[in-house]
Design a protein around this motif. Structure first.
Motif, mmCIF file in Angstrom:
data_model
loop_
_atom_site.group_PDB
_atom_site.id
_atom_site.type_symbol
_atom_site.label_atom_id
_atom_site.label_comp_id
_atom_site.label_asym_id
_atom_site.label_seq_id
_atom_site.Cartn_x
_atom_site.Cartn_y
_atom_site.Cartn_z
ATOM 1 N N GLY A 91 80.852 63.474 94.371
ATOM 2 C CA GLY A 91 80.102 64.673 93.996
ATOM 3 C C GLY A 91 80.940 65.902 93.783
ATOM 4 N N GLY A 92 82.264 65.756 93.812
ATOM 5 C CA GLY A 92 83.141 66.879 93.551
ATOM 6 C C GLY A 92 83.462 67.007 92.072
ATOM 7 N N THR A 93 84.301 67.976 91.740
ATOM 8 C CA THR A 93 84.683 68.235 90.353
ATOM 9 C C THR A 93 86.197 68.255 90.243
ATOM 10 N N VAL A 94 86.736 67.510 89.299
ATOM 11 C CA VAL A 94 88.171 67.559 89.029
ATOM 12 C C VAL A 94 88.417 68.712 88.063
ATOM 13 N N LEU A 95 89.141 69.720 88.527
ATOM 14 C CA LEU A 95 89.409 70.916 87.713
ATOM 15 C C LEU A 95 90.639 70.733 86.835
ATOM 16 N N GLN A 111 87.449 70.564 93.241
ATOM 17 C CA GLN A 111 86.492 71.448 93.914
ATOM 18 C C GLN A 111 85.464 70.580 94.622
ATOM 19 N N ASP A 112 85.175 70.898 95.876
ATOM 20 C CA ASP A 112 84.158 70.115 96.579
ATOM 21 C C ASP A 112 82.768 70.542 96.099
ATOM 22 N N PRO A 113 81.697 69.833 96.457
ATOM 23 C CA PRO A 113 80.358 70.153 95.938
ATOM 24 C C PRO A 113 79.865 71.546 96.307
ATOM 25 N N ALA A 114 80.475 72.154 97.339
ATOM 26 C CA ALA A 114 80.075 73.504 97.736
ATOM 27 C C ALA A 114 80.930 74.578 97.082
ATOM 28 N N GLY A 115 81.955 74.173 96.315
ATOM 29 C CA GLY A 115 82.747 75.137 95.564
ATOM 30 C C GLY A 115 84.137 75.410 96.088
ATOM 31 N N ALA A 116 84.553 74.796 97.194
ATOM 32 C CA ALA A 116 85.890 75.035 97.745
ATOM 33 C C ALA A 116 86.933 74.314 96.893
ATOM 34 N N ASP A 152 80.828 68.188 104.381
ATOM 35 C CA ASP A 152 81.102 67.146 105.370
ATOM 36 C C ASP A 152 81.052 65.762 104.736
ATOM 37 N N ALA A 153 79.993 65.511 103.980
ATOM 38 C CA ALA A 153 79.829 64.197 103.353
ATOM 39 C C ALA A 153 80.919 63.941 102.327
ATOM 40 N N PHE A 154 81.292 64.977 101.587
ATOM 41 C CA PHE A 154 82.304 64.841 100.545
ATOM 42 C C PHE A 154 83.659 64.458 101.129
#
Length: 265
Positions: A91-95, A111-116, A152-154
Motif C-alpha cells: 500500500g505504499g508508493t514508490v517515488l 512513501q508509506d500509506p500515511a505519507g512518510a 504499522d501494517a505497512f
C-alpha cells in the motif's frame, strides 16, 4: 563491516539549496567534517565524524521543482527491486524507481500509506553508516504518523517487524524490532494537539551529541529553531530542531539516561 539485516536503518542524507551553509551548521552542531563533492553524482558530499562516514548532503536535483530540505532515512535491502515491489503491494508508493549508483549500491525512494518518505539502500561498496550510537552519528529514528494503523501494517509487511507498544495511556508509541533483535525503529502517533495539520507524516532522525542543551544552543545561534525540548527520557536528554533551511532532525545525549526504562507490551 557485516551486512545489516533487511529493514535496519543504514544511511541518511538531505538535499540543501545552500550546501555550504548546511556544512557550516552541521559542522558546528554535530562536529561533522566533509569530504570532496562527487560531481559525477550530483555533488553528493559525505559527512564524517572522527573520520567515519555518518551521513551526506547534496544540492537539489535539477527539475525537481521548489526545493524542500528534509532528511531521508534509508533502510537496508537485500534486493532493492524486490523491496520496491513489496512497497507497492503493502500500500505504499514508490517515488523513485530502483536505480544503481555506480558500484556504491542501489537505491529507491518511497512513501508509506500515511505519507512518510523514506529510502531503501542495497549496499555495494558503500554499505552505510560507518559509525552509529556515538556523538555526531545516527542513534535512532521514529516514524511520526497521523495514521498509525496504516504505518504499522505497512512496515510489518515490508520488513517483517515485530511491534511492542509502550504502556502509557497518554502516548501511542511503538517500537519495531527484527525477530527479537535490538529495536530498529520507533513509531509515534501525531496528535492534532501537538502537530499542526500542515505538518505531514515524516521520519525523525536522531543524531547523538555529548550535551543536548549545548547542541540546541549552537543550533539556535546558527539560525536553527527548537521545536521541543530539551527534555529527559529513559534513553537520554533529547530535543527536536529545524535547521536554517527547514530540515527537521533531533539530537539526543548518548552518555546519559534518565529514569526507568518504559515497559512495553
Amino acid at each position: 563491516m557485516a551486512a545489516r539485516p533487511e529493514g535496519t536503518p543504514v544511511w541518511a542524507d538531505a538535499a540543501f539549496t545552500d550546501v555550504e551553509g548546511a556544512k557550516t551548521f552541521y559542522g558546528e552542531v554535530l562536529g561533522w567534517t566533509f569530504g570532496e563533492a562527487s560531481s559525477e553524482y550530483g555533488n553528493y558530499t559525505q559527512a564524517y565524524k572522527d573520520g567515519k562516514a555518518v551521513a551526506a548532503v547534496v544540492p537539489p536535483m535539477p527539475g525537481e521543482g521548489e526545493p524542500v530540505s528534509a532528511w531521508c532515512l534509508y533502510f537496508a535491502s537485500d534486493d532493492v527491486n524486490a523491496t520496491a515491489q513489496k512497497i507497492t503491494a503493502a500500500g505504499g508508493t514508490v517515488l523513485m524507481e530502483p536505480m544503481a549508483v555506480g558500484d556504491f549500491g542501489s537505491m529507491a525512494l518511497a512513501q508509506d500509506p500515511a505519507g512518510a518518505v523514506f529510502g531503501v539502500w542495497q549496499g555495494g561498496t558503500h554499505e552505510g553508516f560507518e559509525l552509529e550510537g556515538k556523538p555526531g552519528a545516527f542513534n535512532w529514528a521514529e516514524v511520526f504518523t497521523r495514521q498509525p494503523e496504516k504505518s504499522d501494517a505497512f512496515f510489518a509487511a515490508l520488513f517483517g517487524y515485530n511491534a511492542k507498544k509502550m504502556q502509557d495511556e497518554h502516548v501511542d508509541f511503538k517500537v519495531f524490532d527484527l525477530g527479537g533483535e535490538m529495536p530498529v525503529l520507533g513509531r509515534m502517533r501525531m496528535t492534532e494537539e501537538d502537530f499542526p495539520p500542515e505538518i505531514p507524516s515524516y521520519v525523525q532522525i536522531y543524531f547523538g551529541v555529548d550535551d543536548c542543551d549545548a547542541a540546541v544552543a549552537k543550533a539556535e545561534k546558527l539560525g536553527g529553531r527548537k521545536v521541543f525540548g530539551p527534555m529527559g527520557s529513559p534513553f537520554g536528554r533529547f530535543a527536536a530542531i529545524v535547521d536554517p533551511q527547514g530540515a527537521a532532525f533531533a539530537v539526543i545525549d548518548v552518555n546519559t539516561t534518565e529514569g526507568e526504562m518504559p515497559e512495553m507490551l
